[in-house]
Design an enzyme around this catalytic site. Structure first.
Site, PDB file in Angstrom:
ATOM      1  N   SER A   1      44.395  -8.446  -1.062  1.00  0.00           N
ATOM      2  CA  SER A   1      44.772  -7.396  -0.118  1.00  0.00           C
ATOM      3  C   SER A   1      46.193  -7.594   0.406  1.00  0.00           C
ATOM      4  O   SER A   1      46.760  -6.667   0.969  1.00  0.00           O
ATOM      5  CB  SER A   1      43.797  -7.401   1.060  1.00  0.00           C
ATOM      6  OG  SER A   1      43.813  -8.668   1.674  1.00  0.00           O
TER       7      SER A   1
ATOM      8  N   CYS B   1      38.485 -17.262   2.514  1.00  0.00           N
ATOM      9  CA  CYS B   1      39.437 -16.154   2.426  1.00  0.00           C
ATOM     10  C   CYS B   1      40.741 -16.767   1.948  1.00  0.00           C
ATOM     11  O   CYS B   1      41.202 -17.789   2.494  1.00  0.00           O
ATOM     12  CB  CYS B   1      39.610 -15.515   3.803  1.00  0.00           C
ATOM     13  SG  CYS B   1      41.022 -14.373   3.885  1.00  0.00           S
TER      14      CYS B   1
HETATM   15  N1  DGL Z   1      42.534 -12.579   1.288  1.00  0.00           N
HETATM   16  C1  DGL Z   1      41.357 -11.833   1.317  1.00  0.00           C
HETATM   17  C2  DGL Z   1      40.129 -12.654   1.240  1.00  0.00           C
HETATM   18  O1  DGL Z   1      40.208 -13.640   0.589  1.00  0.00           O
HETATM   19  C3  DGL Z   1      41.262 -10.610   2.138  1.00  0.00           C
HETATM   20  C4  DGL Z   1      41.559 -10.696   3.546  1.00  0.00           C
HETATM   21  C5  DGL Z   1      41.509  -9.336   4.166  1.00  0.00           C
HETATM   22  O2  DGL Z   1      42.183  -8.464   3.661  1.00  0.00           O
HETATM   23  O3  DGL Z   1      40.771  -9.160   5.136  1.00  0.00           O
HETATM   24  O4  DGL Z   1      39.105 -12.352   1.775  1.00  0.00           O
END
Ligand code: DGL
Length: 294
Positions: free
Chosen positions: A26, A201
């Site tokens: 994202s 994340c």
């Molecule tokens: N980096 C992403 C993840 O690993 C998404 C974080 C997000 O956009 O909320 O969940």
């Protein structure tokens, strides 16, 4: 090549060792996987897409997350990539099977490899998952760990403030506000006292030092699992096993695309990757809207 049927044909003809690897997230988070990819697969060209115009994903519904992920894949596969690393914990937890069904392409997510590492490392059987609210709610890590070890319990803590902090550049080790928020989330694990913490994340390894320091103060010797880095290792295994690794390490390129202004991305990305990145391009992701009926 944007048309689905055409692209499929194109892919089956074109994929070889020299094809690039596609990576998406994202926003900035997937760079934690890119850093590891560059280290362990120095012969690969990388195409990265950060959906900065629609970040965060992790506070949205499974339907919207799946829709965004399909668009992201649609964009990346137009480059004739040989594999896609879904470097987003949220998409990996929620939509990986849909992506695999809709694209004729190996898609490697972050959940399996991170769960494997956590199960290997934990001694007291207590694994904490720090992740987006959507990932925590989905319980993909619990399911994956249960397949591997029945004595492991996983407690997930949703950390919705971490992604905006990272995306806005609050990533320096002495950042007071990030330290405070980390303290707030980690203190919820006081009683559980895990010996392994999964950064579920991929944004979180950008603030790993802050998280790790506070976790050590609270739980003592704790092992941190970086889900993006683990997934990069899974990509290497996949390429090696399928004779798709590019062994020629001269003149490699990493090309970065984002769906909003490039400025924030360039400065944080350079800081994190430890090198100046140039040529970040803004694209209109709505042009890659995935229309095929699911
Ligand atoms: N980096 C992403 C993840 O690993 C998404 C974080 C997000 O956009 O909320 O969940």
């Amino acid at each position: 090549v944007n048309n689905f049927a055409e692209r499929k044909l194109y892919l089956s003809v074109q994929i070889n060792q020299k094809s690039p690897i596609g990576v998406f997230d994202s926003g900035l988070g997937g760079l934690t996987a890119v850093r590891e990819l560059k280290r362990i697969l120095p012969g690969e060209d990388i195409i990265y897409f950060g959906d900065t115009g629609r970040v965060p994903y992790g506070t949205r519904s499974p339907e919207i997350i799946t829709k965004y992920a399909l668009d992201d894949m649609n964009f990346l596969t137009s480059f004739g990539v040989k594999a896609v690393l879904c470097a987003c914990g949220t998409v990996s937890s929620i939509a990986i099977e849909v992506l695999r069904k809709n694209f004729d392409m190996p898609v490697i997510g972050v959940v399996e490899s991170a769960a494997r590492k956590a199960c290997k490392k934990t001694k007291n059987g207590k694994v904490a998952l720090l992740a987006t609210p959507a990932t925590v709610k989905n319980r993909a890590y619990e399911r994956e760990c249960a397949k591997l070890r029945s004595d492991v319990s996983v407690i997930g803590i949703g950390c919705p403030m971490f992604v905006p902090l990272v995306e806005n550049g609050y990533i320096k080790n002495d950042c007071t506000v990030t330290k405070l928020i980390a303290d707030e989330y980690l203190s919820k694990l006081k009683e559980f006292s895990p010996d392994v913490i999964i950064l579920g994340c991929t944004h979180y390894p950008l603030i790993r030092n802050i998280i790790e320091q506070r976790a050590r103060e609270l739980f003592g010797d704790v092992h941190i699992v970086d889900s993006g880095a683990q997934a990069a290792k899974a990509v290497k295994s996949f390429l090696d096993e399928n004779d798709l690794t590019n062994l020629n390490t001269s003149k490699k390129t990493a090309k970065f695309y984002v769906s909003d202004e490039t400025h924030n991305f360039v400065s944080s990305a350079s800081l994190f990757l430890g090198e100046e990145i140039s040529g970040v391009e803004k694209i209109d992701i709505s042009k890659f809207c995935y229309n095929k009926t699911l």
